[in-house]
Design a protein around this motif. Structure first.
Motif, PDB file in Angstrom:
ATOM      1  N   VAL A 240      78.290  79.268  57.554  1.00 34.55           N
ATOM      2  CA  VAL A 240      78.685  80.527  58.323  1.00 34.55           C
ATOM      3  C   VAL A 240      79.687  81.300  57.399  1.00 34.55           C
ATOM      4  CG1 VAL A 240      79.355  81.688  60.268  1.00 34.55           C
ATOM      5  CG2 VAL A 240      78.132  79.824  60.514  1.00 34.55           C
ATOM      6  N   ARG A 241      80.679  80.507  56.910  1.00 39.08           N
ATOM      7  CA  ARG A 241      81.812  80.970  56.118  1.00 39.08           C
ATOM      8  C   ARG A 241      80.975  81.573  54.867  1.00 39.08           C
ATOM      9  NH1 ARG A 241      84.931  76.971  54.629  1.00 39.08           N
ATOM     10  NH2 ARG A 241      84.773  76.197  56.666  1.00 39.08           N
ATOM     11  N   ALA A 242      80.255  80.721  54.180  1.00 40.05           N
ATOM     12  CA  ALA A 242      79.504  81.351  52.923  1.00 40.05           C
ATOM     13  C   ALA A 242      78.950  82.684  52.932  1.00 40.05           C
ATOM     14  CB  ALA A 242      78.403  80.357  52.409  1.00 40.05           C
ATOM     15  N   LEU A 243      78.082  82.855  54.212  1.00 38.07           N
ATOM     16  CA  LEU A 243      77.419  84.241  54.238  1.00 38.07           C
ATOM     17  C   LEU A 243      78.423  85.435  54.602  1.00 38.07           C
ATOM     18  CD1 LEU A 243      75.165  86.015  54.175  1.00 38.07           C
ATOM     19  CD2 LEU A 243      74.593  85.127  56.639  1.00 38.07           C
ATOM     20  N   ALA A 244      79.509  84.917  55.302  1.00 47.47           N
ATOM     21  CA  ALA A 244      80.395  85.819  55.861  1.00 47.47           C
ATOM     22  C   ALA A 244      81.358  86.473  54.577  1.00 47.47           C
ATOM     23  CB  ALA A 244      81.514  85.206  56.912  1.00 47.47           C
ATOM     24  N   LEU A 245      81.748  85.479  53.814  1.00 47.14           N
ATOM     25  CA  LEU A 245      82.518  85.981  52.609  1.00 47.14           C
ATOM     26  C   LEU A 245      81.694  86.715  51.933  1.00 47.14           C
ATOM     27  CD1 LEU A 245      83.843  82.414  51.695  1.00 47.14           C
ATOM     28  CD2 LEU A 245      85.396  84.355  52.437  1.00 47.14           C
ATOM     29  N   ALA A 246      80.174  86.343  51.777  1.00 44.11           N
ATOM     30  CA  ALA A 246      79.439  87.381  50.730  1.00 44.11           C
ATOM     31  C   ALA A 246      79.330  88.732  51.310  1.00 44.11           C
ATOM     32  CB  ALA A 246      77.981  86.677  50.807  1.00 44.11           C
ATOM     33  N   ARG A 247      79.340  88.880  52.552  1.00 52.97           N
ATOM     34  CA  ARG A 247      79.288  90.260  53.452  1.00 52.97           C
ATOM     35  C   ARG A 247      80.810  90.814  53.417  1.00 52.97           C
ATOM     36  NH1 ARG A 247      74.808  89.541  51.793  1.00 52.97           N
ATOM     37  NH2 ARG A 247      73.001  89.479  53.082  1.00 52.97           N
ATOM     38  N   LEU A 248      81.664  90.071  53.567  1.00 56.63           N
ATOM     39  CA  LEU A 248      83.233  90.625  53.505  1.00 56.63           C
ATOM     40  C   LEU A 248      83.246  91.264  51.947  1.00 56.63           C
ATOM     41  CD1 LEU A 248      84.995  88.028  55.642  1.00 56.63           C
ATOM     42  CD2 LEU A 248      84.663  90.349  55.911  1.00 56.63           C
ATOM     43  N   GLY A 249      82.947  90.407  50.942  1.00 57.72           N
ATOM     44  CA  GLY A 249      83.411  90.927  49.359  1.00 57.72           C
ATOM     45  C   GLY A 249      84.712  91.019  49.211  1.00 57.72           C
ATOM     46  N   PRO A 250      85.607  90.087  49.804  1.00 56.52           N
ATOM     47  CA  PRO A 250      87.200  90.124  49.385  1.00 56.52           C
ATOM     48  C   PRO A 250      87.411  90.168  47.998  1.00 56.52           C
ATOM     49  CG  PRO A 250      86.412  87.897  50.069  1.00 56.52           C
ATOM     50  CD  PRO A 250      85.163  88.701  50.241  1.00 56.52           C
ATOM     51  N   ARG A 251      88.257  91.222  47.656  1.00 57.13           N
ATOM     52  CA  ARG A 251      88.685  91.379  46.170  1.00 57.13           C
ATOM     53  C   ARG A 251      89.634  91.949  46.021  1.00 57.13           C
ATOM     54  NH1 ARG A 251      83.973  94.735  47.175  1.00 57.13           N
ATOM     55  NH2 ARG A 251      84.697  97.053  47.001  1.00 57.13           N
ATOM     56  N   LEU A 252      90.415  91.732  44.589  1.00 59.54           N
ATOM     57  CA  LEU A 252      91.748  92.063  44.456  1.00 59.54           C
ATOM     58  C   LEU A 252      91.892  93.421  44.677  1.00 59.54           C
ATOM     59  CD1 LEU A 252      94.414  91.688  42.663  1.00 59.54           C
ATOM     60  CD2 LEU A 252      93.270  92.423  40.578  1.00 59.54           C
ATOM     61  N   GLY A 253      93.086  93.874  45.106  1.00 63.75           N
ATOM     62  CA  GLY A 253      93.653  95.234  45.419  1.00 63.75           C
ATOM     63  C   GLY A 253      92.970  95.751  46.913  1.00 63.75           C
ATOM     64  N   GLU A 254      92.283  94.746  47.581  1.00 64.05           N
ATOM     65  CA  GLU A 254      91.796  95.026  48.826  1.00 64.05           C
ATOM     66  C   GLU A 254      92.763  94.275  50.194  1.00 64.05           C
ATOM     67  OE1 GLU A 254      87.541  96.903  48.483  1.00 64.05           O
ATOM     68  OE2 GLU A 254      87.717  95.058  49.530  1.00 64.05           O
ATOM     69  N   LEU A 255      92.370  94.663  51.498  1.00 60.72           N
ATOM     70  CA  LEU A 255      93.018  94.034  52.500  1.00 60.72           C
ATOM     71  C   LEU A 255      92.011  93.456  53.437  1.00 60.72           C
ATOM     72  CD1 LEU A 255      95.546  93.088  54.221  1.00 60.72           C
ATOM     73  CD2 LEU A 255      95.409  95.543  55.422  1.00 60.72           C
ATOM     74  N   VAL A 256      91.973  92.324  53.800  1.00 58.67           N
ATOM     75  CA  VAL A 256      90.985  91.912  54.922  1.00 58.67           C
ATOM     76  C   VAL A 256      91.817  91.592  56.286  1.00 58.67           C
ATOM     77  CG1 VAL A 256      89.263  90.011  55.184  1.00 58.67           C
ATOM     78  CG2 VAL A 256      89.492  91.135  52.914  1.00 58.67           C
ATOM     79  N   TRP A 257      91.099  91.710  57.300  1.00 54.87           N
ATOM     80  CA  TRP A 257      91.675  91.072  58.294  1.00 54.87           C
ATOM     81  C   TRP A 257      90.895  90.040  58.837  1.00 54.87           C
ATOM     82  CZ3 TRP A 257      92.166  96.037  62.194  1.00 54.87           C
ATOM     83  CH2 TRP A 257      93.200  96.658  62.083  1.00 54.87           C
TER      84      TRP A 257
END
Length: 412
Positions: A240-257
């Protein structure tokens, strides 16, 4: 040919470049620091477009032009605008030492592992999120985006950070001061600030680098659950985490909750991929577990103890949100997240009954909604050196993506 001279520390003499110039363009302090040839027109840099138009008029007549710039003009400097207008072949660039290099030199620090962010004429949030996520960041400042604003944005959002404010580098008025974010926020720094360094000295690695800038991304993600401390298997499974990360697209300069963070596995993985992360968890032992997992993986995750959606109002607007918990409050939580998220919201659910409500909330907030039911079976040993398939619990993953045209209008 347009001569572009960097007026940084350690710069060579510029008299030979200035000789014969018919137009000299630069900031007031740069023009005051050189001997402008008699009869040459001087243009003080302010708005860039009028200066470029004047340069074009002189270039069209074949008359020599000199542009005076700060530090290394090819490093977040005027070279980009000049090259776009006149072509790189028309430029004779003579760089000085950049303010970033000089500031780190004053501290006796290497900077091949530093993240450099320009906040000059740009939204400060990218710089703030880089400072929250990385241990060594240089911020090029500008009006409305100086040490005070940076310090105010970081206060209460990070711990252990030191801001180094470097002003008037290379001049007789040079100052290099170490302050806390709160101290920086409380002062008027004037207009002489050259660069601000944000350092987390507890996370200095000392690793010899072969690639400059932000650390190379992790070799692995969607880590095994065994790599995190968790309670009673209450953790987002790696599939689940693998697909969630792909859809979240976390990257430098952004904020994730990461809302309903539990063990913090999603929060930690987003931080490992370069994003600034805030993890929201309602249980005290969960908060401690998140902090322990973040420390174990060498990342900084800002933890908030409290129940969503109530505590979300005090947080900075996110680019992306993962919701991994919520119970009966889930629709209200997703509503609050969808209202604030700039780019995407991803929701994991074990209960089929909650899927329609969450889908309706995301669609009603203007997101394009998609989703999948994830069912997986893992290899598991049996007696006699044979293997069976062990099914994991199915999980619904829904995600909403804000259409590109509406992204800029969110959370401004």
């Amino acid at each position: 040919m347009i001569a572009v001279v960097g007026m940084g520390t350690g710069v060579r003499a510029v008299d030979d470049v200035l000789a014969g110039a018919r137009l000299v363009v630069g900031g007031r302090r740069h023009l005051a620091a050189v001997a402008v040839p008699e009869g040459a027109e001087q243009v003080v840099l302010g708005p860039l477009a009028p200066a470029l138009d004047t340069i074009e008029a002189y270039v069209g007549k074949g008359e020599p032009v000199v542009v005076l710039a700060s530090g290394d003009p090819g490093f977040f400097g005027i070279v980009r605008a000049l090259a776009e207008r006149f072509g790189s072949d028309a430029l004779d660039v003579r760089p000085g030492v950049s303010s970033v290099a000089t500031a780190f030199a004053r501290l006796g620090l290497t900077w091949d592992d530093a993240v450099v962010v320009s906040a000059h004429g740009r939204d400060l949030r990218t710089a703030v999120n880089a400072c929250r996520a990385h241990p060594k960041v240089a911020v090029l400042t500008g009006p409305g985006a100086g040490p005070a604003e940076l310090g105010a944005a970081l206060t209460h959002r990070v711990t252990g950070r030191v801001l180094v404010v470097a002003s008037a580098l290379g001049s007789g008025a040079e100052q290099v001061e170490r302050v806390t974010p709160a101290e920086a926020a409380a002062r008027d720094w004037g207009t002489a600030v050259s660069v601000v360094l944000c350092l987390d000295e507890s996370r200095a690695t000392g690793v010899v680098r072969t690639v400059a800038g932000a650390a190379v991304g992790p070799a692995r993600w969607a880590l095994d659950e065994r790599e995190f401390a968790h309670r009673d298997s209450m953790i987002t499974k790696f599939e689940v985490r693998a697909l969630a990360l792909a859809r979240l697209g976390p990257r430098l300069g952004e904020l994730v909750w990461d809302v309903g963070s539990g063990s913090g596995s999603v929060a930690v993985e987003c931080a490992r991929l370069g994003a600034a992360v805030t993890a929201v968890e309602k249980t005290r032992d969960g908060v401690e577990r998140i902090r322990a997992n973040a420390e174990a993986h060498g990342v900084d995750v800002h933890t908030v103890h409290g129940a969503a959606p109530t505590v979300l109002s005090d947080l900075d607007d996110p680019d992306a949100v993962f919701v991994g918990g919520g119970g009966r409050e889930l629709p209200a939580i997703v509503t609050a997240c969808a209202r604030r998220a700039r780019r995407t919201v991803v929701v994991a659910m074990a209960a089929l009954d909650r899927v329609p409500a969450v889908r309706e909330v995301l669609g009603g907030a203007g997101f394009a909604v998609d989703g999948v039911l994830l069912q997986s079976s893992r290899l598991a040993p049996l007696p006699g050196d044979v293997t069976r398939l062990a099914a994991t619990n199915p999980v619904f993953l829904l995600w909403g993506v804000r259409p590109p045209a509406s992204v800029e209008g969110v959370a401004q």
